[in-house]
Design an enzyme around this catalytic site. Structure first.
Site, mmCIF file in Angstrom:
data_model
loop_
_atom_site.group_PDB
_atom_site.id
_atom_site.type_symbol
_atom_site.label_atom_id
_atom_site.label_comp_id
_atom_site.label_asym_id
_atom_site.label_seq_id
_atom_site.Cartn_x
_atom_site.Cartn_y
_atom_site.Cartn_z
ATOM 1 N N GLY A 15 0.819 -1.216 0.000
ATOM 2 C CA GLY A 15 0.000 0.000 0.000
ATOM 3 C C GLY A 15 0.846 1.257 0.000
ATOM 4 N N CYS A 43 3.771 -8.917 2.033
ATOM 5 C CA CYS A 43 3.462 -9.706 0.832
ATOM 6 C C CYS A 43 4.721 -10.249 0.173
ATOM 7 C CB CYS A 43 2.686 -8.836 -0.156
ATOM 8 S SG CYS A 43 2.476 -9.612 -1.756
ATOM 9 N N CYS A 48 2.661 -13.465 0.836
ATOM 10 C CA CYS A 48 2.114 -14.057 -0.399
ATOM 11 C C CYS A 48 3.161 -14.655 -1.330
ATOM 12 C CB CYS A 48 1.348 -12.992 -1.188
ATOM 13 S SG CYS A 48 0.410 -11.851 -0.192
ATOM 14 N N LYS A 51 5.241 -17.612 0.187
ATOM 15 C CA LYS A 51 4.236 -18.672 0.428
ATOM 16 C C LYS A 51 3.854 -19.363 -0.876
ATOM 17 C CE LYS A 51 0.256 -17.981 -0.262
ATOM 18 N NZ LYS A 51 -0.712 -17.242 0.504
ATOM 19 N N ALA A 115 10.299 5.197 11.415
ATOM 20 C CA ALA A 115 9.766 6.554 11.554
ATOM 21 C C ALA A 115 8.558 6.513 12.480
ATOM 22 C CB ALA A 115 9.349 7.103 10.190
ATOM 23 N N TYR A 178 -6.555 -18.594 7.020
ATOM 24 C CA TYR A 178 -5.804 -18.696 5.771
ATOM 25 C C TYR A 178 -4.399 -19.273 6.020
ATOM 26 C CZ TYR A 178 -8.548 -15.104 3.095
ATOM 27 O OH TYR A 178 -9.484 -14.389 2.409
ATOM 28 N N ILE A 179 -3.686 -18.638 6.955
ATOM 29 C CA ILE A 179 -2.261 -18.956 7.092
ATOM 30 C C ILE A 179 -2.074 -20.374 7.621
ATOM 31 C CG2 ILE A 179 -0.111 -18.288 8.261
ATOM 32 C CD1 ILE A 179 -0.977 -15.395 8.067
ATOM 33 N N GLU A 182 -3.041 -22.887 4.844
ATOM 34 C CA GLU A 182 -2.097 -22.888 3.719
ATOM 35 C C GLU A 182 -0.791 -23.584 4.111
ATOM 36 O OE1 GLU A 182 -1.785 -18.765 2.550
ATOM 37 O OE2 GLU A 182 -3.505 -18.918 1.205
ATOM 38 N N GLY A 261 -3.911 -15.400 13.721
ATOM 39 C CA GLY A 261 -4.325 -14.057 13.338
ATOM 40 C C GLY A 261 -3.165 -13.076 13.339
ATOM 41 N N ASP A 302 -3.278 -3.207 5.839
ATOM 42 C CA ASP A 302 -3.620 -4.021 7.013
ATOM 43 C C ASP A 302 -3.677 -3.214 8.303
ATOM 44 O OD1 ASP A 302 -3.493 -6.040 5.184
ATOM 45 O OD2 ASP A 302 -2.029 -7.257 6.264
ATOM 46 N N ALA A 340 -8.339 -15.945 -2.557
ATOM 47 C CA ALA A 340 -8.125 -17.394 -2.658
ATOM 48 C C ALA A 340 -7.296 -17.869 -1.480
ATOM 49 C CB ALA A 340 -7.412 -17.728 -3.960
ATOM 50 N N HIS A 434 -15.271 -26.208 -23.154
ATOM 51 C CA HIS A 434 -15.322 -27.632 -22.841
ATOM 52 C C HIS A 434 -14.086 -28.369 -23.342
ATOM 53 C CE1 HIS A 434 -17.329 -31.376 -21.927
ATOM 54 N NE2 HIS A 434 -16.986 -31.833 -23.122
ATOM 55 N N GLU A 439 -16.511 -24.708 -16.612
ATOM 56 C CA GLU A 439 -17.733 -24.628 -17.428
ATOM 57 C C GLU A 439 -18.977 -24.847 -16.570
ATOM 58 O OE1 GLU A 439 -18.502 -27.918 -20.320
ATOM 59 O OE2 GLU A 439 -16.645 -28.754 -19.545
HETATM 60 P P1 NDP Z 1 -7.218 -15.429 10.439
HETATM 61 O O1 NDP Z 1 -7.793 -14.276 11.158
HETATM 62 O O2 NDP Z 1 -7.678 -15.764 9.073
HETATM 63 O O3 NDP Z 1 -7.411 -16.729 11.314
HETATM 64 C C1 NDP Z 1 -6.983 -16.808 12.641
HETATM 65 C C2 NDP Z 1 -7.257 -18.202 13.157
HETATM 66 O O4 NDP Z 1 -6.638 -18.351 14.440
HETATM 67 C C3 NDP Z 1 -8.734 -18.493 13.331
HETATM 68 O O5 NDP Z 1 -8.968 -19.819 12.906
HETATM 69 C C4 NDP Z 1 -8.940 -18.363 14.831
HETATM 70 O O6 NDP Z 1 -9.929 -19.201 15.324
HETATM 71 C C5 NDP Z 1 -7.592 -18.838 15.372
HETATM 72 N N1 NDP Z 1 -7.260 -18.278 16.677
HETATM 73 C C6 NDP Z 1 -7.318 -16.992 17.050
HETATM 74 N N2 NDP Z 1 -6.883 -16.840 18.316
HETATM 75 C C7 NDP Z 1 -6.520 -18.076 18.745
HETATM 76 C C8 NDP Z 1 -5.992 -18.584 19.943
HETATM 77 N N3 NDP Z 1 -5.748 -17.807 20.983
HETATM 78 N N4 NDP Z 1 -5.736 -19.912 20.029
HETATM 79 C C9 NDP Z 1 -6.012 -20.722 18.976
HETATM 80 N N5 NDP Z 1 -6.512 -20.294 17.798
HETATM 81 C C10 NDP Z 1 -6.772 -18.984 17.687
HETATM 82 O O7 NDP Z 1 -5.668 -15.189 10.518
HETATM 83 P P2 NDP Z 1 -4.439 -15.684 9.672
HETATM 84 O O8 NDP Z 1 -3.292 -15.487 10.587
HETATM 85 O O9 NDP Z 1 -4.642 -17.034 9.089
HETATM 86 O O10 NDP Z 1 -4.380 -14.640 8.471
HETATM 87 C C11 NDP Z 1 -4.287 -13.247 8.740
HETATM 88 C C12 NDP Z 1 -4.774 -12.429 7.572
HETATM 89 O O11 NDP Z 1 -3.864 -12.545 6.513
HETATM 90 C C13 NDP Z 1 -6.105 -12.890 7.037
HETATM 91 O O12 NDP Z 1 -7.118 -12.043 7.521
HETATM 92 C C14 NDP Z 1 -5.986 -12.775 5.550
HETATM 93 O O13 NDP Z 1 -6.721 -11.661 5.107
HETATM 94 C C15 NDP Z 1 -4.522 -12.542 5.279
HETATM 95 N N6 NDP Z 1 -3.990 -13.631 4.448
HETATM 96 C C16 NDP Z 1 -4.484 -13.830 3.186
HETATM 97 C C17 NDP Z 1 -4.005 -14.843 2.399
HETATM 98 C C18 NDP Z 1 -4.558 -15.065 1.045
HETATM 99 O O14 NDP Z 1 -5.217 -14.176 0.507
HETATM 100 N N7 NDP Z 1 -4.321 -16.224 0.432
HETATM 101 C C19 NDP Z 1 -2.941 -15.729 2.865
HETATM 102 C C20 NDP Z 1 -2.511 -15.452 4.196
HETATM 103 C C21 NDP Z 1 -3.022 -14.438 4.940
HETATM 104 P P3 NDP Z 1 -11.484 -18.795 15.277
HETATM 105 O O15 NDP Z 1 -11.993 -19.211 13.958
HETATM 106 O O16 NDP Z 1 -12.070 -19.559 16.388
HETATM 107 O O17 NDP Z 1 -11.534 -17.313 15.485
#
Ligand code: NDP
Length: 451
Positions: A15, A43, A48, A51, A115, A178-179, A182, A261, A302, A340, A434, A439
């Site tokens: 950004g 990223c 990204c 990864k 900064a 996601y993370i 993946e 997260g 972010d 994705a 096809h 499709e």
């Molecule tokens: P997310 O917010 O997607 O997921 C966090 C996960 O951690 C959830 O499953 C959550 O569970 C769990 N969690 C949270 N706190 C705890 C805890 N104390 N103990 C155990 N589990 C916990 O975070 P990510 O780190 O996976 O990704 C961060 C951001 O990065 C995403 O919002 C995404 O936008 C971006 N990203 C995008 C990608 C892509 O576009 N391909 C790839 C990687 C990252 P619960 O469901 O119960 O809340």
């Protein structure tokens, strides 16, 4: 009042770099940018890009197995993590140089230092130097969040994975977003024994039917999935780490990775001193123009915790520069942003889920799940899924969810039609290509469910 710069950007990620380049090269602004680590941000340096390269690396064992099923006398040898990591580092160096060259080419002054903000128009550099700017853009991104618990200092985060000296034999990944998903697939593909642990179901918030298919195939590929467990202790042992939690005593792993997260990087940035309002989770509160309550301070990406995706940060940064420096007021529309999850199988979505449609009513669901030709021929049990959520009255396609190889590539195309407001009938008027998997998106005749 005169300022050293028209714009000072804090953060050299997607950004910030886009905003700086557009403001300087297209709108003639005098711009500076400070980055405390490496140019390119999450990223490019630890997200990204590395990864996705690991996703590619991890896909070869399955590809070789499929090649055998097609009649090839193909064998896979061992995976050389050190060789791969060396190439990865070189690639990231190359990309970082491109980012830097882009800024230089646009005549942006780069400060390779931290900064912080002193007031509405003043930025302090780590050297003690102070510079002034008519506008300040905060684009500092986020960092992984690890909860506090006994032994939390032993766990790795996504930042550390790319730097591991060697691949562990086994790994526990905590998290279900996601993370976590993946990296579970990537490490499983690279031959690591993976256990994935989360309190709630994985990929919460995604379309449930699609998510269940992804999770089932992750399990079928050998990933052990445990939900409902809260981990409370990690101990270092001679061979790795012992973890303890509810229903879990002394389980051993070569490494423990937390992907629970990410949190916005606003700590110690001086935002509160400058009077900038933060949200409860520490993210910068902005309006649709990415402007904070202090008119000269803006934030994108972010750090604002809107939709945390690279292309969104880029669009927000670009719109900011066009608005403030280009005399073209426009803001990024956060509706219908596709994304994705690069799991195995890939999972891509745009728009609302079936559960959201059910809640709001007035929607039809068109869904098709089937064995794709390529893997079916090879004897695999893989299934793909295509789902459309259609508004009953306007007939607009409000949601699309795809679980399939290259789902990310497919959703990019579907998202164009969805953003244009295409109806189900317009999808259907588009002749199928096809034989493809996609499709199905234009051939689903009857709704599977109606709400
Ligand atoms: P997310 O917010 O997607 O997921 C966090 C996960 O951690 C959830 O499953 C959550 O569970 C769990 N969690 C949270 N706190 C705890 C805890 N104390 N103990 C155990 N589990 C916990 O975070 P990510 O780190 O996976 O990704 C961060 C951001 O990065 C995403 O919002 C995404 O936008 C971006 N990203 C995008 C990608 C892509 O576009 N391909 C790839 C990687 C990252 P619960 O469901 O119960 O809340």
């Amino acid at each position: 009042m005169s300022f050293d710069y028209d714009l000072f950007v804090i953060g050299g990620g997607s950004g910030g770099v886009r905003a700086a380049r557009i403001a300087a090269s297209e709108h003639g602004a005098k711009v500076a940018l400070a980055e405390e680590y490496r140019m390119g941000g999450t990223c490019v340096i630890r997200g990204c890009v590395p990864k996705k390269l690991m996703v590619f690396a991890s896909s070869f064992p399955a590809a070789i197995a499929e090649a055998q099923a097609y009649g090839w006398d193909a064998q896979i040898g061992g995976f050389d993590w050190t060789a791969f990591r060396g190439k990865l580092d070189a690639e990231l160096d190359r990309l970082e140089k491109i980012y830097r060259a882009g800024l230089n080419g646009a005549n942006v002054t780069v400060y390779d230092t931290r900064a912080t903000i002193k007031d509405a128009h003043t930025v302090c550099l780590a050297s003690g130097e102070e510079v002034t700017a008519k506008h300040i853009l905060v684009a500092t991104g986020g960092r992984p969040f690890v909860p506090e618990f006994d032994g939390c200092e032993h766990v790795l985060t996504s930042n550390d994975i790319f730097k591991m000296e060697s691949l562990p034999k086994s790994v526990l990944i905590v998290g279900g977003g996601y993370i976590a998903c993946e990296f579970a697939c990537v490490l499983n593909g690279l031959g690591v024994e993976v256990t994935l642990m989360n309190c709630s179901p994985l990929l919460r918030g995604f379309d449930a039917g699609a998510r269940d298919l992804v999770v089932a195939q992750m399990e079928a590929s050998g990933i052990k999935i445990v939900t409902g467990i809260v981990l409370d202790k990690v101990e270092k042992t001679d061979d790795g780490f012992a973890v303890h939690g509810s229903d879990l005593r002394d389980a051993q792993f070569g490494a423990v990775i937390y992907a629970t997260g990410r949190i916005p990087l606003t700590e110690g940035l001086g935002l509160e001193d400058a009077g900038v309002t933060l949200n409860r989770n520490g993210s910068v509160k902005v309006d649709e123009w990415s402007q904070t309550n202090i008119p000269s301070i803006y934030a994108v990406g972010d750090v604002t915790d809107r939709i945390n995706l690279t292309p969104v940060a880029i669009r927000e940064g670009h719109a900011f520069s066009d608005t403030v420096f280009g005399g073209n007021p426009r803001h990024f529309d956060h509706e219908m942003v596709a994304s994705a999850v690069f799991t195995q199988p890939e999972f891509a979505s745009c728009g609302i889920t079936e559960e959201q449609a059910q809640e709001q009513g007035g929607a039809e669901i068109y869904c098709s799940a089937f064995k794709p030709m390529r893997s079916s021929f090879a004897g695999a049990q893989d299934r793909v899924l295509m789902k459309l959520v259609v508004d009953k009255s306007s007939r607009r396609v409000l949601g699309c969810h795809i679980v399939a190889p290259e789902a990310g590539e497919m959703i990019q195309m579907v998202a164009i039609a969805m953003k244009m407001g295409a109806t189900k009938e317009q999808f259907d008027a588009t002749c199928a290509v096809h034989p493809t998997m996609a499709e199905e998106l234009v051939t689903m005749r009857k709704p599977s469910r109606s709400y």
